[in-house]
Design a protein around this motif. Structure first.
Motif, short mmCIF file in Angstrom:
data_model
loop_
_atom_site.label_atom_id
_atom_site.label_comp_id
_atom_site.label_asym_id
_atom_site.label_seq_id
_atom_site.Cartn_x
_atom_site.Cartn_y
_atom_site.Cartn_z
N GLU A 337 0.95 -1.03 0.05
CA GLU A 337 -0.14 -0.05 0.10
C GLU A 337 0.84 1.28 0.00
N TYR A 338 2.04 1.27 0.79
CA TYR A 338 2.79 2.34 0.85
C TYR A 338 3.55 2.64 -0.22
N GLU A 339 4.09 1.60 -0.92
CA GLU A 339 4.69 1.79 -2.09
C GLU A 339 3.99 2.34 -3.27
N ALA A 340 2.76 1.80 -3.25
CA ALA A 340 1.74 2.30 -4.45
C ALA A 340 1.37 3.82 -4.23
N THR A 341 1.11 4.44 -2.94
CA THR A 341 0.72 5.77 -2.86
C THR A 341 1.25 6.56 -2.00
N PHE A 342 2.61 5.96 -1.41
CA PHE A 342 3.30 6.70 -0.46
C PHE A 342 2.51 7.14 0.86
N LYS A 343 1.57 6.51 1.06
CA LYS A 343 0.73 6.84 2.38
C LYS A 343 0.06 5.71 2.85
N LEU A 344 -0.50 5.73 4.10
CA LEU A 344 -1.17 4.41 4.68
C LEU A 344 -2.56 5.29 5.32
N LYS A 345 -3.63 4.47 4.76
CA LYS A 345 -4.89 4.91 5.23
C LYS A 345 -5.03 5.07 6.60
N ASN A 346 -4.72 4.10 7.32
CA ASN A 346 -4.79 3.81 8.82
C ASN A 346 -3.37 4.07 9.33
N ASP A 347 -2.95 5.30 9.73
CA ASP A 347 -1.55 5.18 9.81
C ASP A 347 -1.51 5.30 11.43
N PRO A 348 -0.71 4.35 12.01
CA PRO A 348 -0.64 4.43 13.79
C PRO A 348 0.18 5.33 14.32
N ARG A 349 0.97 5.93 13.18
CA ARG A 349 1.81 7.07 13.54
C ARG A 349 1.29 8.36 14.07
N LYS A 355 -4.75 13.75 13.42
CA LYS A 355 -6.02 13.25 12.77
C LYS A 355 -6.69 14.48 12.33
N PHE A 356 -7.01 15.33 13.39
CA PHE A 356 -7.93 16.40 12.99
C PHE A 356 -6.98 17.56 12.07
N LEU A 357 -5.97 17.71 12.32
CA LEU A 357 -5.16 18.47 11.37
C LEU A 357 -5.22 18.06 9.98
N ARG A 358 -5.13 16.70 9.84
CA ARG A 358 -5.15 16.34 8.43
C ARG A 358 -6.44 16.30 7.80
N LYS A 359 -7.37 16.03 8.44
CA LYS A 359 -8.84 15.98 8.08
C LYS A 359 -9.29 17.24 7.65
N THR A 360 -8.87 18.20 8.47
CA THR A 360 -9.28 19.65 7.98
C THR A 360 -8.16 20.48 7.07
N SER A 361 -7.04 19.72 6.96
CA SER A 361 -6.08 20.34 6.09
C SER A 361 -5.40 21.31 6.68
N LEU A 362 -5.55 21.57 7.80
CA LEU A 362 -4.89 22.79 8.89
C LEU A 362 -3.51 22.15 9.02
N ASP A 363 -2.94 21.19 8.70
CA ASP A 363 -1.61 20.68 8.87
C ASP A 363 -0.56 21.51 7.82
N GLU A 364 -1.33 21.91 6.74
CA GLU A 364 -0.66 22.38 5.57
C GLU A 364 -0.47 23.97 5.75
N LEU A 365 -1.02 24.49 6.60
CA LEU A 365 -0.96 25.95 6.79
C LEU A 365 0.51 26.58 6.80
N PRO A 366 1.36 25.89 7.33
CA PRO A 366 2.72 26.71 7.26
C PRO A 366 3.49 26.57 5.98
N GLN A 367 2.91 25.81 5.00
CA GLN A 367 3.32 25.73 3.86
C GLN A 367 2.95 27.14 3.19
N LEU A 368 2.52 28.23 3.72
CA LEU A 368 2.33 29.51 3.25
C LEU A 368 3.88 30.03 3.46
N PHE A 369 4.37 29.75 4.27
CA PHE A 369 5.74 30.31 4.33
C PHE A 369 6.77 29.96 3.37
#
Length: 457
Positions: A337-349, A355-369
């Motif tokens: 799964e990881y080699e196909a998409t470079f992601k894991l749907k249920n990532d235990p890490r 999880k909240f930041l990713r669902k709302t895409s808020l984790d990407e806000l610092p990319q504004l810098f």
């Protein structure tokens, strides 16, 4: 072209200074009027506006433009400058400046700029004929099939083109220097510092020639239907009133490219100011819920393949890489799964707040810098890691020609529902069909997509 660019800027500024002085002298017969602050302010505003408009419209690009095109840009520059100035003076209630003086400035300035451009273009052609400022060009295929009037024009160097010779597997003609066969293409373009090629007949391995040309940022022209058009985005360029097909430059530049950068810088700066309280709240939540830094930096491929570090709010535990290595070594299905998409749907890490930041895409806000620094654009292809470039195959050379973006076609299409091949296809659609309005359209559609969580990882 530095000679032309340097003198073009100097003469445009000089034309406006002279136009301003002459306009005041004609209107008042007294240059002491320059002591009034609003007249000085007016000159600064007009000069700044005109220069910025000419710059953003590409008048000072490295590539020399025909005189007719330059005159059109000069007219646009003064018309827009005067119009914007009138708006400024209206809203600021500044009525000290003589409107008749403004008309004089426009007429004299336009006359001087066109005159200077005409003289400068004449001098540039003289420099071309002396062998200065030329762009080396290479002909591929049977050059005897080129219309004689075109090859004669190109050989005069009137258009700043210096034909160093031709490559052909089986043609030996007179008039041009044969530099070898098609297989020598890469070596020849390096040796002669070739900036453009004219493919003038059907040749074997034309795709290989085009790929090498794209990798080396060489302008590629097609004559006599020498390139299979459906396979490549093409545009028309005029040389000596003759339309010639040119492989579309698959990178963002010129006036729209500068406007894209201006839009990126302005919107990202405004967003960072408005969202600064939210940055503080998220930072505190990350610190209070898991040990480790607030931000996470990850290396991705940027413009021209340069490695950049993009910023995100940390959504994983600190030892995420060690956990991933262990998971993949113990579970073949997760590894696949990881080699196909470079992601894991249920990532235990991922942490709880992560999880909240990713669902709302808020984790990407610092990319504004990153956008503010010019490493990312607000809209563009998805920034990928180094090993992902192989998945793009032949499209990889196009992907690295434009800056990656925070959002793009694949985000507004729903990232969870789009497989990797579709993502690649969407990135290529964006690159091939890019324009400023496409960026604006994607930006407007990104907000509802995020709110509906269609664009979340």
């Amino acid at each position: 072209m530095m000679w032309y660019r340097r003198w073009s800027i100097a003469l445009d500024i000089g034309a406006l200074i002279l136009a301003f002085a002459l306009a005041l002298y004609i209107r008042f017969n007294n240059l002491s009027m320059l002591s009034r602050s609003w007249y000085i302010t007016t000159f600064i505003i007009l000069l700044t506006l005109d220069f910025l408009i000419l710059y953003f419209k590409g008048l000072y690009d490295k590539k020399h433009k025909p005189l007719f095109n330059q005159i059109g840009i000069v007219i646009d520059g003064l018309v827009y400058s005067v119009f914007i100035y009138l708006l400024i003076s209206y809203f600021t209630k500044m009525t000290y400046f003589s409107r008749l003086t403004l008309i004089y400035i426009f007429i004299i300035g336009l006359t001087l700029q066109i005159t200077f451009k005409t003289i400068l273009s004449y001098l540039q052609k003289r420099r071309y004929k002396k062998g200065l400022d030329l762009s080396n060009a290479l002909v591929i295929g049977d050059y005897t099939k080129i219309p004689k009037e075109l090859i004669d024009k190109l050989k005069t160097r009137e258009y700043g083109i210096n034909i160093v010779g031709y490559l052909s597997n089986d043609i030996n003609g007179n008039g041009l220097n044969r530099l070898g066969s098609i297989k020598d293409f890469s070596e020849v373009v390096d040796k002669y510092n070739v900036e453009m090629i004219f493919i003038v007949s059907k040749v074997e391995n034309v795709e290989e020639v085009i790929n090498i040309g794209l990798d080396k940022y060489i302008s590629i022209y097609s004559i006599n239907n020498s390139i299979n058009l459906p396979n490549y985005p093409m545009e028309i360029e005029i040389i000596d009133d003759m339309p010639i097909l040119k492989l579309k430059d698959v990178f963002i530049s010129g006036f729209e490219g500068r406007m894209k950068r201006l839009l990126d810088f302005t919107l990202s700066l405004i967003a960072l100011i408005i969202l600064s309280p939210l940055f503080v709240v998220i930072s505190l939540l990350i610190k209070l819920t898991s040990p480790g830094p607030v931000f996470f930096k990850h290396k991705r491929l940027g413009l021209n393949g340069k490695l950049i570090e993009i910023y995100k709010f940390r959504t994983m535990v600190v030892n995420a890489q060690e956990i991933l290595d262990k998971l993949l070594s113990e579970n073949p299905e997760l590894k696949k799964e990881y080699e196909a998409t470079f992601k894991l749907k249920n990532d235990p890490r991922i942490t709880k707040i992560g999880k909240f930041l990713r669902k709302t895409s808020l984790d990407e806000l610092p990319q504004l810098f990153n956008v503010l620094k010019g490493e990312l654009s607000l809209v563009g292809p998805r920034p990928i890691v180094l090993k992902e470039i192989n998945k793009y195959g032949e499209y990889g050379k196009y992907l690295l020609r434009v800056p990656p973006g925070i959002t793009g076609l694949w985000q507004i299409s729903g990232r969870n529902d789009v497989d990797y091949e579709e993502r690649v296809e969407m990135d290529m659609q964006y690159i091939s069909n890019w324009n400023l309005w496409l960026d604006i359209n994607i930006l407007f559609k990104t907000i509802p997509a995020v709110l509906k969580r269609d664009g979340a990882y």
